[in-house]
Scaffold this motif. Structure first.
Motif, short mmCIF file in Angstrom:
data_model
loop_
_atom_site.label_atom_id
_atom_site.label_comp_id
_atom_site.label_asym_id
_atom_site.label_seq_id
_atom_site.Cartn_x
_atom_site.Cartn_y
_atom_site.Cartn_z
N GLU A 19 51.02 4.65 -46.27
CA GLU A 19 50.94 5.51 -44.96
C GLU A 19 49.86 5.40 -44.30
OE1 GLU A 19 52.75 9.45 -45.44
OE2 GLU A 19 54.28 8.69 -47.06
N LEU A 20 48.66 5.84 -44.80
CA LEU A 20 47.33 5.77 -44.14
C LEU A 20 47.17 4.47 -43.80
CD1 LEU A 20 45.23 7.72 -46.84
CD2 LEU A 20 46.07 8.37 -44.44
N SER A 21 47.34 3.23 -44.42
CA SER A 21 47.05 1.87 -43.66
C SER A 21 48.06 1.66 -42.41
CB SER A 21 47.80 1.07 -44.84
OG SER A 21 47.39 -0.53 -44.13
N LEU A 22 49.13 2.31 -42.47
CA LEU A 22 50.02 1.98 -41.09
C LEU A 22 49.21 3.10 -40.20
CD1 LEU A 22 52.48 1.20 -39.68
CD2 LEU A 22 53.79 3.16 -40.60
N GLU A 23 48.83 4.09 -40.45
CA GLU A 23 48.30 5.23 -39.59
C GLU A 23 46.80 4.33 -38.95
OE1 GLU A 23 47.92 9.15 -40.46
OE2 GLU A 23 49.63 9.16 -41.15
N LEU A 24 46.10 3.90 -39.73
CA LEU A 24 44.97 3.09 -39.32
C LEU A 24 45.41 2.02 -38.42
CD1 LEU A 24 41.87 2.85 -39.46
CD2 LEU A 24 42.30 1.36 -41.50
N LYS A 25 46.13 1.24 -38.72
CA LYS A 25 46.79 0.16 -37.88
C LYS A 25 47.11 0.57 -36.56
CE LYS A 25 48.92 -3.31 -39.92
NZ LYS A 25 49.98 -3.95 -40.57
N GLN A 26 47.81 1.61 -36.44
CA GLN A 26 48.29 2.05 -35.26
C GLN A 26 47.27 2.59 -34.31
OE1 GLN A 26 51.33 5.18 -36.53
NE2 GLN A 26 52.97 3.59 -36.61
N ALA A 27 46.02 3.34 -34.88
CA ALA A 27 44.99 3.86 -34.34
C ALA A 27 44.16 2.81 -33.74
CB ALA A 27 44.32 4.83 -35.17
N ARG A 28 44.06 1.65 -34.39
CA ARG A 28 43.22 0.62 -34.09
C ARG A 28 43.93 -0.04 -32.80
NH1 ARG A 28 41.62 -2.11 -39.86
NH2 ARG A 28 39.94 -1.06 -40.15
N ALA A 29 45.14 -0.11 -32.86
CA ALA A 29 45.91 -0.58 -31.63
C ALA A 29 45.96 0.17 -30.34
CB ALA A 29 47.35 -0.97 -32.06
N GLU A 30 46.19 1.52 -30.64
CA GLU A 30 45.83 2.32 -29.55
C GLU A 30 44.39 2.33 -29.01
OE1 GLU A 30 46.82 6.47 -30.68
OE2 GLU A 30 48.91 5.82 -31.37
N LEU A 31 43.31 2.11 -29.70
CA LEU A 31 42.12 1.91 -29.38
C LEU A 31 41.86 0.76 -28.50
CD1 LEU A 31 39.07 3.10 -29.26
CD2 LEU A 31 38.74 1.92 -31.46
N GLU A 32 42.42 -0.50 -29.04
CA GLU A 32 42.42 -1.56 -28.37
C GLU A 32 43.07 -1.68 -27.08
OE1 GLU A 32 43.49 -6.24 -28.85
OE2 GLU A 32 43.28 -5.03 -30.54
N SER A 33 44.12 -0.91 -26.93
CA SER A 33 44.70 -0.87 -25.52
C SER A 33 44.01 -0.07 -24.58
CB SER A 33 46.33 -0.29 -25.88
OG SER A 33 46.24 1.12 -26.13
N ALA A 34 43.43 1.18 -25.05
CA ALA A 34 42.57 2.08 -24.27
C ALA A 34 41.36 1.49 -23.80
CB ALA A 34 42.22 3.11 -24.91
N GLN A 35 40.80 0.43 -24.51
CA GLN A 35 39.77 -0.32 -24.27
C GLN A 35 39.98 -1.18 -23.10
OE1 GLN A 35 37.96 -1.54 -27.89
NE2 GLN A 35 36.53 0.35 -28.27
N ASN A 36 41.18 -1.77 -23.20
CA ASN A 36 41.50 -2.71 -22.25
C ASN A 36 42.21 -2.19 -20.94
OD1 ASN A 36 40.57 -4.87 -24.05
ND2 ASN A 36 42.43 -4.82 -25.06
N ALA A 37 42.43 -0.95 -20.92
CA ALA A 37 43.17 -0.32 -19.89
C ALA A 37 42.22 -0.28 -18.47
CB ALA A 37 43.64 1.22 -20.09
N PRO A 38 42.53 -0.78 -17.50
CA PRO A 38 41.65 -0.87 -16.32
C PRO A 38 41.31 0.63 -15.56
CG PRO A 38 43.72 -1.60 -15.62
CD PRO A 38 43.76 -1.49 -17.21
N GLY A 39 40.09 0.92 -15.40
CA GLY A 39 39.84 2.03 -14.85
C GLY A 39 39.39 3.16 -15.68
#
Length: 53
Positions: free
Chosen positions: A17-37
């Protein structure tokens, strides 16, 4: 032996479960960093800063 399997299964589930949550958090962080503006850092205006005495 069944008791030992039961004891071992709980930590394995938690790790999965923690591995899945970490993977999701990394994906959210990556998408937030790539969001324009959107800035990667937050700052507060100096006019709202409270002086420390």
């Amino acid at each position: 032996m069944a008791a030992e399997q039961e004891r071992n299964s709980a930590p394995v589930r938690v790790a999965a479960e923690l591995s899945l949550e970490l993977k999701q958090a990394r994906a959210e962080l990556e998408s937030a960093q790539n969001a324009p503006g959107l800035s990667g850092t937050r700052s507060t205006p100096s006019s709202t800063a409270v002086p420390v005495t």
